[in-house]
Design a protein around this motif. Sequence first.
Motif, PDB file in Angstrom:
ATOM      1  N   ASP A   1      -8.876  17.074  -4.300  1.00 35.74           N
ATOM      2  CA  ASP A   1      -9.175  16.602  -2.949  1.00 35.74           C
ATOM      3  C   ASP A   1      -9.492  15.116  -2.899  1.00 35.74           C
ATOM      4  OD1 ASP A   1      -8.870  19.161  -1.824  1.00 35.74           O
ATOM      5  OD2 ASP A   1     -10.918  19.696  -2.431  1.00 35.74           O
ATOM      6  N   LEU A   2      -9.445  14.464  -4.049  1.00 30.64           N
ATOM      7  CA  LEU A   2      -9.813  13.042  -4.142  1.00 30.64           C
ATOM      8  C   LEU A   2     -11.171  12.795  -3.500  1.00 30.64           C
ATOM      9  CD1 LEU A   2      -6.360  11.376  -3.329  1.00 30.64           C
ATOM     10  CD2 LEU A   2      -7.336  11.929  -5.560  1.00 30.64           C
ATOM     11  N   TYR A   3     -12.069  13.719  -3.757  1.00 23.58           N
ATOM     12  CA  TYR A   3     -13.416  13.626  -3.193  1.00 23.58           C
ATOM     13  C   TYR A   3     -14.460  13.502  -4.297  1.00 23.58           C
ATOM     14  CZ  TYR A   3     -17.566  14.794  -0.437  1.00 23.58           C
ATOM     15  OH  TYR A   3     -18.799  14.763   0.158  1.00 23.58           O
TER      16      TYR A   3
ATOM     17  N   GLY B   1      -5.144  10.761   4.408  1.00 24.61           N
ATOM     18  CA  GLY B   1      -6.040  11.873   4.127  1.00 24.61           C
ATOM     19  C   GLY B   1      -6.360  11.963   2.650  1.00 24.61           C
ATOM     20  N   SER B   2      -7.188  12.929   2.286  1.00 28.46           N
ATOM     21  CA  SER B   2      -7.650  13.066   0.899  1.00 28.46           C
ATOM     22  C   SER B   2      -6.920  14.213   0.226  1.00 28.46           C
ATOM     23  CB  SER B   2      -9.169  13.311   0.867  1.00 28.46           C
ATOM     24  OG  SER B   2      -9.858  12.202   1.416  1.00 28.46           O
TER      25      SER B   2
ATOM     26  N   LEU C   1       0.847  -1.189   0.000  1.00 28.80           N
ATOM     27  CA  LEU C   1       0.000   0.000   0.000  1.00 28.80           C
ATOM     28  C   LEU C   1       0.882   1.238   0.000  1.00 28.80           C
ATOM     29  CD1 LEU C   1      -3.000   0.929   0.207  1.00 28.80           C
ATOM     30  CD2 LEU C   1      -2.649   1.043   2.690  1.00 28.80           C
ATOM     31  N   VAL C   2       0.708   2.080  -1.009  1.00 26.62           N
ATOM     32  CA  VAL C   2       1.523   3.293  -1.105  1.00 26.62           C
ATOM     33  C   VAL C   2       0.721   4.542  -0.753  1.00 26.62           C
ATOM     34  CG1 VAL C   2       1.063   3.645  -3.570  1.00 26.62           C
ATOM     35  CG2 VAL C   2       3.166   4.531  -2.585  1.00 26.62           C
ATOM     36  N   TYR C   3      -0.613   4.443  -0.858  1.00 27.29           N
ATOM     37  CA  TYR C   3      -1.450   5.584  -0.497  1.00 27.29           C
ATOM     38  C   TYR C   3      -2.840   5.099  -0.133  1.00 27.29           C
ATOM     39  CZ  TYR C   3      -4.169   9.845  -0.650  1.00 27.29           C
ATOM     40  OH  TYR C   3      -5.015  10.877  -0.311  1.00 27.29           O
ATOM     41  N   SER C   4      -3.424   5.707   0.878  1.00 30.73           N
ATOM     42  CA  SER C   4      -4.786   5.394   1.303  1.00 30.73           C
ATOM     43  C   SER C   4      -5.405   6.640   1.922  1.00 30.73           C
ATOM     44  CB  SER C   4      -4.791   4.253   2.322  1.00 30.73           C
ATOM     45  OG  SER C   4      -6.051   4.121   2.940  1.00 30.73           O
TER      46      SER C   4
ATOM     47  N   ASP D   1     -13.716   5.931  -0.179  1.00 30.26           N
ATOM     48  CA  ASP D   1     -12.359   5.529   0.180  1.00 30.26           C
ATOM     49  C   ASP D   1     -11.561   5.307  -1.106  1.00 30.26           C
ATOM     50  OD1 ASP D   1     -12.185   5.262   3.154  1.00 30.26           O
ATOM     51  OD2 ASP D   1     -13.836   3.852   2.816  1.00 30.26           O
ATOM     52  N   LEU D   2     -10.254   5.462  -0.988  1.00 27.95           N
ATOM     53  CA  LEU D   2      -9.390   5.285  -2.151  1.00 27.95           C
ATOM     54  C   LEU D   2      -8.062   4.701  -1.686  1.00 27.95           C
ATOM     55  CD1 LEU D   2      -8.806   7.791  -5.045  1.00 27.95           C
ATOM     56  CD2 LEU D   2      -6.832   6.881  -3.803  1.00 27.95           C
TER      57      LEU D   2
END
Length: 277
Positions: free
Chosen positions: A242-244, A148-149, A140-143, A269-270
């Motif tokens: 914002d990855l929203y 955060g977003s 996992l490199v990003y969550s 979630d991402l």
Amino acid sequence: MGVAYSVGEVDHLYTFFVQWSPEMYTKSNKKHREPHYIIREKHQKHYLVVERNKAAVGKIISGPVKPTAKNWEIITVKEPKRRLSLSSEDSELEEPEYRKEVEDDLIVLDDHSQLLDDDYHLKMLAAHMPARTQGCPWQLVYSTAVHGSSLKTLYRNMVGLDSPVLLVIKDMHNKVFGAFSSDPFRVSTSCYGTGETFLFSFNPKFQAYRWSGENSYFVSGDLESLQIGGGGGGFGLWLDADLYHGSSFSCPTFRNASLSTLEDFIVQDLEVWTVHN
């Protein structure tokens, strides 16, 4: 009535035979002869008449055939590739058993995933991954749950990476979808990536959308958004800074359907995973 191949089609088939059996079809071979191909009604199942113990030497036919020589056999067109891919020990396996063995492979995750929580997810994705990732663990490199977003943070976490990445999204309707990218995400002034890149969706059944070959708009990104696929007035997958907010439209790059229930969606979630070298 038979249908003749065009010159281009014959050249394509001849190239296929050269790749699979160079010892039989090379210019240096004095016994070299131009192969002859016969194909009948296109809706019928096609077969390949081959010399025994050879991977692909012969002619394509459809319908019943009775070769007179005992050293010839009839196999399906897919059979030569299967035979070459098997070791001598596995050569006795039937094709359905071989396929089942491949499909039973799973992606190995070094960390817990909140989105890929089902063996079905991992099995379906593994079947579509390029060969260079098979057997490699994923980290996992990003969550959004951990980091955060923020698209900037996503980019920052991938600095120095030189391996493919898997983007997984769950929207507010609990639909899971995403993209496999041949290259890590980064800020760019033009599109990057290769034809290994594809989109996927579990909405509700698994569907993978591979490169159509129509354009090369695989991945591009800036500080305001990340885009995957395009060329038709909309992106196959788009995420804001914002990855929203996100969107998914049909695009020529992958000829995909919308990955989410709605073309515009909100991210719940991402996660982004990368091959652990």
